[in-house]
Motif scaffolding. Structure first.
Motif, PDB file in Angstrom:
ATOM      1  N   ASP A 391       0.819  -1.223   0.000  1.00 45.81           N
ATOM      2  CA  ASP A 391       0.000   0.000   0.000  1.00 45.81           C
ATOM      3  C   ASP A 391       0.848   1.267   0.000  1.00 45.81           C
ATOM      4  O   ASP A 391       0.305   2.369   0.051  1.00 45.81           O
ATOM      5  N   CYS A 392       2.174   1.126  -0.079  1.00 45.83           N
ATOM      6  CA  CYS A 392       3.115   2.248  -0.139  1.00 45.83           C
ATOM      7  C   CYS A 392       3.186   3.050   1.162  1.00 45.83           C
ATOM      8  O   CYS A 392       3.881   4.069   1.219  1.00 45.83           O
ATOM      9  N   GLU A 393       2.499   2.573   2.204  1.00 43.65           N
ATOM     10  CA  GLU A 393       2.449   3.336   3.453  1.00 43.65           C
ATOM     11  C   GLU A 393       2.918   2.517   4.648  1.00 43.65           C
ATOM     12  O   GLU A 393       3.506   3.067   5.585  1.00 43.65           O
ATOM     13  N   ALA A 423       6.469  10.889   1.132  1.00 39.25           N
ATOM     14  CA  ALA A 423       6.745  10.064  -0.045  1.00 39.25           C
ATOM     15  C   ALA A 423       7.711  10.759  -0.993  1.00 39.25           C
ATOM     16  O   ALA A 423       7.715  11.982  -1.148  1.00 39.25           O
ATOM     17  N   ILE A 424       8.549   9.950  -1.656  1.00 36.89           N
ATOM     18  CA  ILE A 424       9.471  10.430  -2.689  1.00 36.89           C
ATOM     19  C   ILE A 424       9.414   9.432  -3.849  1.00 36.89           C
ATOM     20  O   ILE A 424       9.307   8.215  -3.643  1.00 36.89           O
ATOM     21  N   GLY A 425       9.436   9.942  -5.067  1.00 39.10           N
ATOM     22  CA  GLY A 425       9.394   9.090  -6.262  1.00 39.10           C
ATOM     23  C   GLY A 425      10.103   9.761  -7.419  1.00 39.10           C
ATOM     24  O   GLY A 425      10.837  10.735  -7.236  1.00 39.10           O
ATOM     25  N   TYR A 426       9.874   9.255  -8.610  1.00 35.86           N
ATOM     26  CA  TYR A 426      10.533   9.818  -9.794  1.00 35.86           C
ATOM     27  C   TYR A 426       9.582   9.750 -10.983  1.00 35.86           C
ATOM     28  O   TYR A 426       8.661   8.930 -11.037  1.00 35.86           O
ATOM     29  N   THR A 427       9.826  10.630 -11.946  1.00 35.44           N
ATOM     30  CA  THR A 427       8.901  10.773 -13.067  1.00 35.44           C
ATOM     31  C   THR A 427       9.604  11.412 -14.255  1.00 35.44           C
ATOM     32  O   THR A 427      10.652  12.041 -14.110  1.00 35.44           O
TER      33      THR A 427
END
Length: 514
Positions: A391-393, A423-427
């Motif tokens: 659930d990414c959490e 949260a940290i991500g990329y795009t």
């Protein structure tokens, strides 16, 4: 006589002239059949060594031009020739139209010059033309007097040039190109330069031209309709474009524009990740019994090994960026900090922002993502940590150093980072604009700026590749759409979404550097 207005009168006269012109054009088309033609011409023939001013060998009493390579005995009488080869006929030329029977299509002969020292293929009409020169093709062997060229498909108006270094003969010696073309021929052509004599129109031709031009301009002034002409080389059928989700917004917009401009064409975009796209193309190609299937796979970076049948072309340079939730007041991270976060050494943002007690949540892409592969190779220098959350959490693995989840698309990553604090991500660059709840992060003080590509040293970037199963026919929907992607309004769409087209001068240099 209500219909007898100035507008209608001009329209009738214009229509009548148009009928006459059309009739003449039809008559000409019937009288002069379409042919395939390869034209060639010498655009430069100059001495670069010790050569007599009149082109004759040097000797007592001769006026000599001092060249750049006088110190080299092999190049003392060298010349440079720039040869342009183009399709100046009415029909496209494919590999099958070269009928000499060998693996070469054309032969270039240099009369009066003893041998060819070197040759470079340059100034192609489109970068994809260079892909028809195999990596093993290096031109003629040392001492050869001719050049054997491969069978290069040429659409109407397409061209490439050969820059040839020759030794052993004077400038101005004849240059000929020979080859057999099905339903066509190879011929010497000419360009219109300021020194050429302009064609002389008869008085009747001038009168008709002036009248027709005045009528058309007047009618256009009365009825102004702004309409973009359809692109040259439209094709019918159905094409599937798969692969990169980061590049999908570009392809979806281009698909809509192509379908609008080219009646009878359907372009279906199915973006499931770069690796998934490559596999889908390979499966379609293996099942196809009619050559190259109507499938294009887009990949962030080069394809993985093991797919020798796939042909690649460079489309654009893509910029990527890290994004974090807006609740994290971080605007810049060093490479070392990013790597420590993804190694699980920094698990709470308080390490980087004193006083902020917020766990780090890593929102990543699945293993088939080109965006993830580029991030690992160009930023992390290693693979990301193991998947630990659904659930990414919350962590499903109590022994995991950091909470990390994997999602199927760029859109899912952006929505999740915007939803979850910490949260940290990329795009891909453009996908991050216009979304609320998250912001971009610089890397070592450098930001993803399209105009600074090639100068800033920003690390998170990659070339976008388009793959096909073998070489699609020149008149196919696959070939037409790739041309549409790389030219004209297609380049504008690519730029709008934050990518640099490889077909532009700056893009050609950066894409060539890899």
């Amino acid at each position: 006589m209500d219909w007898l207005t100035a507008e209608n009168l001009i329209a009738v006269v214009t229509a009548l002239l148009g009928v006459l012109v059309s009739t003449g054009a039809v008559w000409y088309e019937r009288r002069v059949p379409h042919q395939r033609r390869v034209g060639y011409r010498v655009q430069l023939d100059t001495a670069i060594g010790n050569t007599a001013a009149n082109g004759a060998p040097t000797g007592p009493g001769a006026v000599v031009r001092r060249g750049f390579f006088d110190a080299s005995p092999d190049l003392s009488d060298a010349t440079l020739v720039l040869l342009r080869i183009e399709n100046d006929g009415a029909l496209s030329i494919t590999r099958e139209h070269y009928t000499d029977g060998d693996d070469h299509g054309l032969t270039v002969e240099f009369g009066g010059r003893r041998h060819v020292k070197a040759v470079v293929v340059t100034a192609p009409d489109h970068p994809r033309l260079l892909s028809h020169f195999p990596d093993t093709w290096t031109g003629p062997a040392e001492g050869a007097t001719s050049i054997l060229l491969p069978k290069v498909p040429l659409n109407r108006g397409s061209h490439y040039k050969l820059l040839v270094l020759l030794a052993g003969g004077p400038i101005g010696s004849p240059v000929t190109v020979d080859g057999n073309i099905a339903e066509g021929h190879v011929h010497l052509n000419h360009s219109t330069t300021p020194d050429d004599k302009a064609p002389v129109f008869s008085r009747a031709a001038r009168t008709v031209t002036v009248v027709l031009t005045v009528c058309v301009v007047a009618l256009a002034a009365i009825i102004v309709r702004e309409q973009e002409p359809p692109p040259i080389g439209c094709a019918r059928g159905t094409l599937t474009v798969t692969g990169s989700t980061a590049f999908a917004p570009v392809v979806r917009e281009l698909a809509r524009k192509y379908e609008k401009d080219c009646e009878g064409a359907t372009v279906v975009v199915e973006a499931h990740g770069s690796t998934a796209g490559i596999r889908a193309l390979a499966e379609a190609g293996a099942k196809s019994a009619e050559g190259s299937p109507a499938v294009v796979a887009l990949s962030d970076g080069r394809k993985p090994g093991g797919y020798p049948q796939l042909r690649e072309s460079m489309v654009a340079v893509s910029l990527f960026t890290l994004v974090v939730h807006d609740g994290i007041p971080v605007d810049d991270l060093t490479l070392d900090e990013i790597r420590r976060v993804y190694r699980g050494e920094i698990t709470n943002w308080s390490t980087l922002v004193p006083g902020l007690d917020q766990p780090v949540l890593l929102v990543s892409r699945d293993a088939g993502s080109g965006t993830r592969e580029v991030f690992q190779r160009r930023v992390l220098g290693r693979n990301e940590p193991a998947h630990s959350s659904r659930d990414c959490e919350h962590a499903d693995d109590p022994e995991a150093k950091v909470v990390r989840c994997e999602l199927d698309s760029t859109e899912q990553v952006l929505a999740t980072v915007a939803r979850l604090p910490g949260a940290i991500g990329y795009t891909e660059l453009r996908s991050g604009s216009g979304l609320k709840g998250l912001h971009r992060v610089a890397i070592d003080g450098r930001r993803p700026v399209l105009e600074e590509l090639g100068e800033s040293g920003y690390p998170y970037r990659e070339i976008e590749f388009a793959y096909t199963w073998g070489e699609p026919p020149a008149d196919s929907l696959t070939s037409s759409f790739l041309t549409y992607l790389n030219r004209g309004s297609g380049q504008d769409v690519v730029r709008t979404h934050g990518h640099l087209p490889c077909a532009t001068p700056k893009g050609l240099r950066i894409c060539g550097d890899g």
